[in-house]
Write an enzyme that holds these catalytic residues in place. Structure first.
Site, short mmCIF file in Angstrom:
data_model
loop_
_atom_site.label_atom_id
_atom_site.label_comp_id
_atom_site.label_asym_id
_atom_site.label_seq_id
_atom_site.Cartn_x
_atom_site.Cartn_y
_atom_site.Cartn_z
N GLU A 163 -0.21 9.94 8.61
CA GLU A 163 0.95 9.13 9.00
C GLU A 163 1.17 9.16 10.50
OE1 GLU A 163 1.91 6.67 7.04
OE2 GLU A 163 2.35 8.15 5.49
N HIS A 164 1.45 7.99 11.06
CA HIS A 164 1.69 7.83 12.50
C HIS A 164 0.50 8.32 13.32
CE1 HIS A 164 5.80 6.33 12.52
NE2 HIS A 164 6.03 7.11 11.48
N ASP A 176 -1.99 -0.92 7.63
CA ASP A 176 -1.48 -1.72 6.51
C ASP A 176 -2.34 -2.95 6.26
OD1 ASP A 176 0.42 0.18 6.97
OD2 ASP A 176 1.94 -1.20 7.73
N ARG A 213 0.82 -1.21 0.00
CA ARG A 213 0.00 0.00 0.00
C ARG A 213 0.85 1.25 0.00
NH1 ARG A 213 2.60 1.99 3.21
NH2 ARG A 213 2.73 1.64 5.44
N SER A 272 4.83 -1.47 2.88
CA SER A 272 4.13 -2.48 3.64
C SER A 272 4.27 -3.91 3.12
CB SER A 272 2.64 -2.08 3.65
OG SER A 272 2.01 -2.70 4.67
N GLY A 295 8.63 1.18 3.08
CA GLY A 295 7.45 1.92 3.53
C GLY A 295 6.22 1.60 2.70
N ASP A 329 -2.50 6.01 13.20
CA ASP A 329 -3.39 4.85 13.39
C ASP A 329 -3.26 4.23 14.78
OD1 ASP A 329 -0.85 3.79 12.79
OD2 ASP A 329 -1.61 2.24 11.42
N LYS A 385 11.28 -1.47 10.07
CA LYS A 385 10.69 -1.04 11.35
C LYS A 385 11.11 -1.92 12.51
CE LYS A 385 6.06 -1.42 10.92
NZ LYS A 385 5.79 -1.78 9.55
C1 GLA Z 1 3.82 1.58 9.56
C2 GLA Z 1 2.82 0.89 10.47
C3 GLA Z 1 1.44 1.51 10.31
C4 GLA Z 1 1.51 3.03 10.48
C5 GLA Z 1 2.63 3.62 9.62
C6 GLA Z 1 2.83 5.08 9.88
O1 GLA Z 1 3.50 1.34 8.22
O2 GLA Z 1 2.75 -0.49 10.17
O3 GLA Z 1 0.56 0.93 11.25
O4 GLA Z 1 1.66 3.38 11.81
O5 GLA Z 1 3.85 2.97 9.82
O6 GLA Z 1 1.71 5.80 9.52
#
Ligand code: GLA
Length: 486
Positions: free
Chosen positions: A60-61, A207, A54, A162, A160, A63, A252
């Site tokens: 962003e940051h 995601d 996705r 996913s 980034g 959820d 991550k």
């Molecule tokens: C990663 C996490 C998501 C979200 C993004 C930032 O992709 O898996 O849950 O927190 O970072 O928006």
């Protein structure tokens, strides 16, 4: 296999079992994977799974603080070819893309997700998370049915977009189907989000939600509170979204950056809840719950943060004193295994980002809806501004950009294109909004010339034959998870 034939005709809230048609865009890739499966297991696969990566357009940051996001699925995906064996509780994973990944076998009665101290978990642990998630969901109904799996993916790794959640979600879908479950998209998304926590990252559910709820042709406004909900959002007619990979890899799960932000958000919430003298202030760890409890609108919330969180840096002592807790309690109740080292906390900056970004998501959706009723150049410009503000906030307040991402964003600004970091950040990709397909083509040309052609020799070599088309591309919203039989 106890597969769920009852998924036929359940409507689009469920993952339907589709017959694989030669006109499907994924056809060739699946056939190739099917042939590999046959070579590995000397049998035909029983079914195929496709789960997309996705790109998050805005939000962003937020959820993991309970707020909504606005992603769309990209065309790149993880695909699986799967066979089952009720007689032998064994998992066999065979990656087609051999260079990067090793085969893996495991006894399903002794699932073990190993998290090394450094370097991040091995790839197959993401698959194991998915199995564990379904096992927990089924409880006593769980039967260890063996799975033979061949897999392949073209979602760029650690970028980034996913790729890891696509793998977890694909494992959940395959396991759920083998177990004969009804394939309810929201349930599978929730299982996938919860079980990915076994990897050690306290991520939100964006995601996995988009992996299941995405629909071709539109982005999705995904809400998590009070319950998971996806609303299709049509992006402005003619607009074209471009993804550009900085090629700075960021896993991550291999660093503590992401969890540090989660910790700071939880602490800031608790601090603010106490400042409001709520009798149950000790229950709050998500900004959205406090917003609801205190009936705050976006502006009032930002004011509250500015009033109550005045310092730009808080120490452990500051926090323990304000919350009336000991350092041991701080470590036990708030710090995760990977964040035990934290000494300083930027509560004000993180809180302001989350609250303001959550406001931008709502505005972005509203403007897109407005644009469906009447075209307006100003509205389109406003969308671009929201993306720019989002990026500035991620750079300044959330500190999750990277010098190479900044170079990409600066090049975009110079072209009059609005762009922002997408996904967790600290590397990975930017997403940019162009006014038309031809504007996007020009923009991509500039990035190729000014960013990619200037890469250091070792990277340049790697991307030479394909002309960087894999790392900078226009993307259209595609479908969420799919399941095919031949
Ligand atoms: C990663 C996490 C998501 C979200 C993004 C930032 O992709 O898996 O849950 O927190 O970072 O928006």
């Amino acid at each position: 296999m106890a597969t769920s034939d009852n998924n036929v005709g359940l409507g689009d809230e469920h993952v339907a079992v589709q017959k694989l048609q030669p006109q499907a865009t994924i056809y060739e890739r699946l056939l190739k994977l099917g042939a590999f499966f046959k070579q590995q297991y000397d049998a035909e696969p029983e079914f195929y799974v496709r789960v997309p990566g996705r790109v998050n357009i805005i939000g962003e940051h937020v959820d993991y603080c309970g707020y909504s996001v606005l992603p769309m699925a990209v065309e790149q995906s993880i695909i699986l070819a799967v066979g089952s064996n009720p007689q032998k509780a064994e998992l066999q994973l065979r990656p087609l893309d051999k260079g990067k990944f090793q085969s893996f076998d495991s006894d399903l009665n002794a699932l073990d997700i190993k998290l090394p101290k450094t370097g991040g978990p091995a790839w197959y642990n993401y698959y194991l998370c998915g199995i564990k998630g379904v096992q927990e969901q089924l409880g006593k109904k769980w039967r260890p049915i063996g799975m033979q799996v061949a897999l392949s993916g073209n979602v760029p790794l650690a970028a980034g977009l996913s790729s890891s959640s696509a793998l977890v979600s694909a494992a959940v879908l395959a396991t759920a189907h083998v177990q004969g479950m009804q394939l309810d998209r929201k349930l599978l998304a929730s299982i996938s989000a919860s079980c990915e926590q076994y990897i050690g990252t306290h991520s939100g559910g964006m995601d996995q939600a988009i992996a299941y709820l995405a629909k071709k042709g539109c982005a999705q406004h995904i809400e998590f509170h009070p319950k998971l909900k996806g609303t299709p959002v049509t992006l402005p007619a003619g607009s074209c979204f471009v993804v550009a990979n900085s090629l700075v890899q960021k896993k991550k799960a291999a660093s503590s950056d992401y969890n540090e932000r989660v910790v700071e958000c939880r602490l800031a919430t608790r601090w603010l809840a106490k400042s409001q003298k709520l009798p149950n202030w000790q229950d709050f760890i998500r900004f959205i719950d406090l917003e609801e409890e205190c009936n705050l609108d976006n502006a009032a919330y930002a004011q509250l943060i500015e009033k109550q969180l005045r310092k730009s840096l808080y120490t452990r002592d500051d926090i323990c004193e304000a919350l009336g807790i000991t350092e041991q309690q701080l470590e036990k109740d708030f710090l995760t295994p990977s964040t035990q080292h934290m000494q300083q906390f930027k509560l004000r900056q993180r809180a302001l980002h989350v609250i303001q970004e959550s406001g931008r998501v709502v505005k972005f959706r509203q403007i897109c809806e407005q644009l469906q009723r009447r075209a307006s150049k100003q509205d389109i410009e406003q969308l671009g501004k929201l993306m720019q503000q989002s990026h500035a906030s991620l750079r300044e307040l959330y500190e999750c950009s990277h010098p190479d991402l900044e170079r990409l964003v600066a090049l975009s600004t110079k072209q009059g294109v609005s762009a922002r970091v997408t996904g967790a950040g600290w590397g990975g990709c930017i997403v940019a909004m162009c006014d038309s397909v031809s504007a996007a083509a020009d923009y991509v040309k500039v990035l190729k010339r000014e960013y990619y052609a200037q890469l250091p020799a070792h990277l340049l070599e790697r991307y030479q034959p394909n002309d960087f088309n894999e790392v900078v591309f226009a993307t259209v919203p595609s479908n969420g998870a799919e399941l095919f039989v031949q």
